[in-house]
Scaffold this active site. Structure first.
Site, mmCIF file in Angstrom:
data_model
loop_
_atom_site.group_PDB
_atom_site.id
_atom_site.type_symbol
_atom_site.label_atom_id
_atom_site.label_comp_id
_atom_site.label_asym_id
_atom_site.label_seq_id
_atom_site.Cartn_x
_atom_site.Cartn_y
_atom_site.Cartn_z
ATOM 1 N N ILE A 81 26.265 42.067 32.471
ATOM 2 C CA ILE A 81 26.869 40.999 33.268
ATOM 3 C C ILE A 81 25.742 40.097 33.779
ATOM 4 O O ILE A 81 24.775 40.575 34.375
ATOM 5 C CB ILE A 81 27.686 41.603 34.435
ATOM 6 C CG1 ILE A 81 28.830 42.475 33.879
ATOM 7 C CG2 ILE A 81 28.220 40.504 35.345
ATOM 8 C CD1 ILE A 81 29.791 41.772 32.927
ATOM 9 N N THR B 99 30.519 35.255 39.399
ATOM 10 C CA THR B 99 31.431 34.450 38.567
ATOM 11 C C THR B 99 32.102 35.307 37.494
ATOM 12 O O THR B 99 33.219 35.005 37.073
ATOM 13 C CB THR B 99 30.704 33.256 37.919
ATOM 14 O OG1 THR B 99 29.479 33.718 37.347
ATOM 15 C CG2 THR B 99 30.418 32.165 38.938
ATOM 16 N N VAL C 135 33.053 37.509 29.208
ATOM 17 C CA VAL C 135 34.142 38.007 30.060
ATOM 18 C C VAL C 135 35.317 37.037 30.211
ATOM 19 O O VAL C 135 36.203 37.271 31.009
ATOM 20 C CB VAL C 135 33.624 38.350 31.477
ATOM 21 C CG1 VAL C 135 32.706 39.546 31.430
ATOM 22 C CG2 VAL C 135 32.944 37.155 32.124
ATOM 23 N N GLU D 258 38.064 36.229 28.434
ATOM 24 C CA GLU D 258 39.449 36.547 28.087
ATOM 25 C C GLU D 258 39.840 38.000 28.378
ATOM 26 O O GLU D 258 41.019 38.271 28.606
ATOM 27 C CB GLU D 258 39.725 36.270 26.591
ATOM 28 C CG GLU D 258 38.700 35.427 25.935
ATOM 29 C CD GLU D 258 39.237 34.192 25.205
ATOM 30 O OE1 GLU D 258 38.429 33.483 24.650
ATOM 31 O OE2 GLU D 258 40.442 33.951 25.198
HETATM 32 MO MO1 MOS Z 1 39.630 30.229 24.808
HETATM 33 S S1 MOS Z 1 41.663 30.397 24.368
HETATM 34 O O1 MOS Z 1 38.926 30.507 23.268
HETATM 35 O O2 MOS Z 1 39.339 28.712 25.414
#
Ligand code: MOS
Length: 759
Positions: free
Chosen positions: A649, A654, A723, A725
């Site tokens: 990370i 964020t 990180v 999705e």
């Molecule tokens: Mo993401 S759906 O690849 O912006």
């Protein structure tokens, strides 16, 4: 409270407080400008004599424009022009010129190209005026006569037309060939389940609407502020569509008010604004309305069937997962929906299928964790159903079938700390106290349920360049045409550079959001940190080496006999590790060698040959508590623990925000978000935020994020996986599973609204 504990646990730094290193919790370097209103978004950039364009949208889904009457609009004071397919400037004809860098196969939509209507809400005219108000008023006076043709907008009613999609989209992998004999094994199995899962349409609703401000200079150069996930993708698209040399167009996107996939492809306000700027030789701004944003670019409606079979001890014996999803008549919009089901659990007999139905809508669009958001929902709800059929704890079932190597490709994982996610998440949540039987926990009128699910997403790395300039005063500017859609790119890249050269954060500036900067990919697929971050690390390592060489050459240099491998860059110094007195400051190296600036460039090419030998993914385990009022059918998600394995990370603060945001959207997917199409009209009806519900503060309670230790040097040289999705994947399934645990009722469609859950 848990937030506070987390905050105390993680070393943190505020901008301006000096040293930072990778992994600290750092506030956004651009946060102050955003809060002060100094950060300008696409529709906020001023230009002299700016014109405003307002789009007129089609009221029919399919047909032809017979006539457009514009006299009344043109007679409105302030109106300069009404641009239609009949009077637009020349644009190119062939599909290839309309293909942006992420276009799927097919024929991309060409705004104001001809008289054909392909979906309800398609732009048919652009009213251009000296003020926004005049343009908006006059847009209502444009009258369009249509020749109406038949349309089909229902996935469910058109399922028999489904077909296998073509394979021509970057990043799309069709389902693998069947493994073993899944259907026969399932038929004969003693323990088995099957279910059909439906996910409704969701529309993109970032805070910032689609907007483009095209600023035309005297010599005809266009500087375009665009709401996009890639300035270079928009630049490429505009150059191709209008046949303009790439030196005549610069696209900038220094700040983006959320995008989530909606800005991966250039949206139609961009070519419309450019059209007007070219035709009228003026600067032009076009902003879409919230209602217009509900006419295109949605997460596709999807119907899935999952069949699972197991031996009595819980060992999975067959997985069958088939999906049918919508696309448009123009393009085969594809996403990876079912492949995850072959990659997550060890199983010998697997059959996966993915089909499309083309409908008279605009092409669907990538939306945070595209494919996985609903594909993993179906798999993880089905796993929960199987656990009850086996009378087994749902977490124990997942551990029983834990894949030590990737079952689909037989490859080892680059890293996979999913087991630690299960353990740490369960521990924090208190999972061991969960009663096995549903409907046994109650408080007052509310039924309480605990559910869990697994999440999985790709850990991708693309190609990128970066440049860096170190000044004599020890300040550093690093540049790449990257994007910060609100995810924290500015901050993450600044941390990586500051960490590499041992500079305080306030001495480092990261430049992004300009198509003239070194090449960077579209910010998408959770790949930006692994990609651009590695380019930043690479260019900083080149600076390290140059500085070291210069330092060695200085008269009576303390580093004269040092080896590069023994030198660390920390506190503004080049210092021999373990010998704090053998050091020289970076500023002294610059001064001593008479350099006013050092510049380096770096090209980061992923090590594909090495990467291909591994399955590269992020993982998560999500634990959820719901409270259901059985009489009203209302659900409150009162507790979420999300344990994430996503490599190293970079910025704990964020990164946590990304996961929290993903969980919030997962709750929206589970309980709130759905756009309804009136199939008689072929049009989405609830096109505003009053009738399209998103999770609001009152819907969100405790969300606890755990990052388990992982460091993946195969995915990226900085150990990070990304990180963006993973925080969303699995959340809706965990909510569904918790609702079942609370009530004993299985709801197989999303969103799970009160009408479906009422007793
Ligand atoms: Mo993401 S759906 O690849 O912006």
């Amino acid at each position: 409270m848990t937030d506070l504990i987390e905050a105390l646990r993680t070393p943190s730094a505020e901008p301006g407080t000096g040293a930072v290193s990778i992994g600290m919790a750092v506030s956004r370097v651009d946060g102050r400008d955003k809060v002060m209103g100094k950060a300008r978004y696409a529709a906020e950039h001023p230009a002299e004599d700016l014109l405003y364009g307002v789009v007129v949208s089609s009221s029919i889904p399919v047909g032809r424009i017979k006539e457009i009457r514009v006299a009344a609009a043109l007679a409105t004071p302030g109106v300069v022009d009404v641009i239609t397919h009949a009077n637009r400037p020349r644009i190119r004809s062939f599909d290839i010129f309309y293909k942006d860098m992420t276009a799927p196969s097919g024929s991309p939509f060409r705004p104001l190209y001809d008289d054909k209507i392909a979906y309800s809400g398609q732009p048919v005219a652009l009213v251009v005026a000296a003020t926004f108000e005049a343009a908006r008023y006059a847009a209502r006076l444009v009258e369009v006569d249509y020749e109406v043709e038949n349309h089909a907008t229902s996935l469910v009613e058109n399922r028999e037309r489904s077909y296998k999609p073509s394979r021509l989209k970057a990043g799309f992998t069709p389902p693998p060939d069947p493994k073993g004999h899944a259907d026969e094994v399932w038929e004969k199995a003693a323990v088995k389940i099957e279910g059909q899962y439906y996910s409704g349409v969701e529309h993109h609703n970032p805070l910032e609407m689609f907007a483009s401000t095209v600023i035309r200079s005297e010599d005809g150069h266009l500087t375009i502020y665009d709401k996009t996930q890639s300035s270079q993708n928009s630049r490429w698209y505009v150059s191709h569509v209008f046949g303009l040399s790439k030196h005549k167009v610069t696209v900038r996107n220094p700040y983006v008010g959320g995008a989530f996939g909606s800005g991966l492809r250039p949206q139609y306000q961009l070519p419309l604004a450019v059209m007007a700027a070219l035709k009228l030789e003026r600067s032009v701004r076009v902003v879409l309305t919230r209602q217009q944003m509900f006419t295109f670019g949605h997460r596709p409606e999807t119907v899935q069937r999952v069949k699972l079979a197991a031996q009595a001890d819980g060992t999975l014996s067959a997985i069958i997962h088939e999906a049918v999803a919508e696309t448009s008549r123009m393009e085969d919009y594809v996403e990876v929906v079912v492949n995850w089901s072959g990659e997550l659990y060890a199983c010998e007999h697997v059959r996966l299928g993915y089909h499309l139905v083309d409908l008279d809508h605009a092409s669907p669009m990538d939306m945070r964790a595209p494919g996985a958001a609903h594909g993993m929902h179906a798999l993880e709800v089905a796993m929960d159903e199987l656990s009850y059929a086996l009378n087994m704890d749902p977490l124990a079932l997942r551990l029983k079938n834990y894949a030590e190597i990737d079952p689909s490709h037989g490859l080892p994982y680059s890293t996979k700390e999913l087991r630690a996610c299960y353990e740490q998440g369960a521990e924090r949540f208190g999972w061991s106290r969960r009663p096995l039987a549903p409907g046994t926990m109650r408080e007052g009128r509310e039924l309480i349920g605990w559910g869990m699910a697994t999440g999985m997403w790709d850990a991708m790395q693309m190609f990128a360049r970066a440049s860096a300039v170190l000044h004599a005063d020890g300040s550093l500017v690093v540049s790449s045409a990257a994007t910060d859609i609100g995810t924290g790119t500015y901050t993450a890249m600044s941390i990586i550079a500051a960490d590499a050269l041992g500079l305080p954060l306030e001495r480092v500036r990261f430049q992004l959001g300009d198509s003239t900067l070194p090449v960077a990919p579209i910010e998408g697929g959770s790949s930006h940190v692994a990609t651009v971050g590695s380019a930043v690390q690479g260019v900083c390592e080149k600076l390290q080496k140059t500085l070291f060489k210069l330092a060695k050459k200085l008269p009576s240099s303390p580093l004269a006999k040092a080896r590069f491998a023994d030198v660390e860059f920390t506190g503004g110094l080049l210092r021999v590790r373990g010998r704090p007195e053998t050091a020289i400051s970076l500023v002294d190296v610059m001064a001593g060698s008479g350099e006013s600036r050092l510049e380096e460039k770096y090209m980061m090419l992923p090590n594909m040959l090495k990467q291909m030998k591994y399955q590269r993914s992020t993982h998560s385990a999500v634990f959820v508590e719901v409270r259901v009022d059985p009489e009203f059918g209302t659900v409150r998600v009162t507790r979420v623990v999300s344990a994430i394995a996503a490599g190293r990370i970079i910025n704990a603060k964020t990164a946590r925000s990304q996961i929290v945001g993903g969980v919030v959207w997962g709750i929206g997917q589970a309980l709130h978000e759905e756009t309804f199409c009136d199939h008689r009209l072929g049009r989405f009806m609830n096109h505003n935020l009053a009738e399209y519900h998103v999770s609001v503060n009152a819907d969100i309670h405790e969300i606890d994020v755990i990052f388990v230790q992982e460091d993946d040097r195969i995915v990226s040289r900085i150990g990070a996986k990304g990180v963006g999705e993973i925080g969303l994947v699995g959340v809706s399934a965990a909510v569904c599973n918790a609702i079942y645990h609370a009530t004993g009722r299985r709801e197989r469609s999303t969103p799970m609204t009160p009408d479906k859950l009422m007793q």
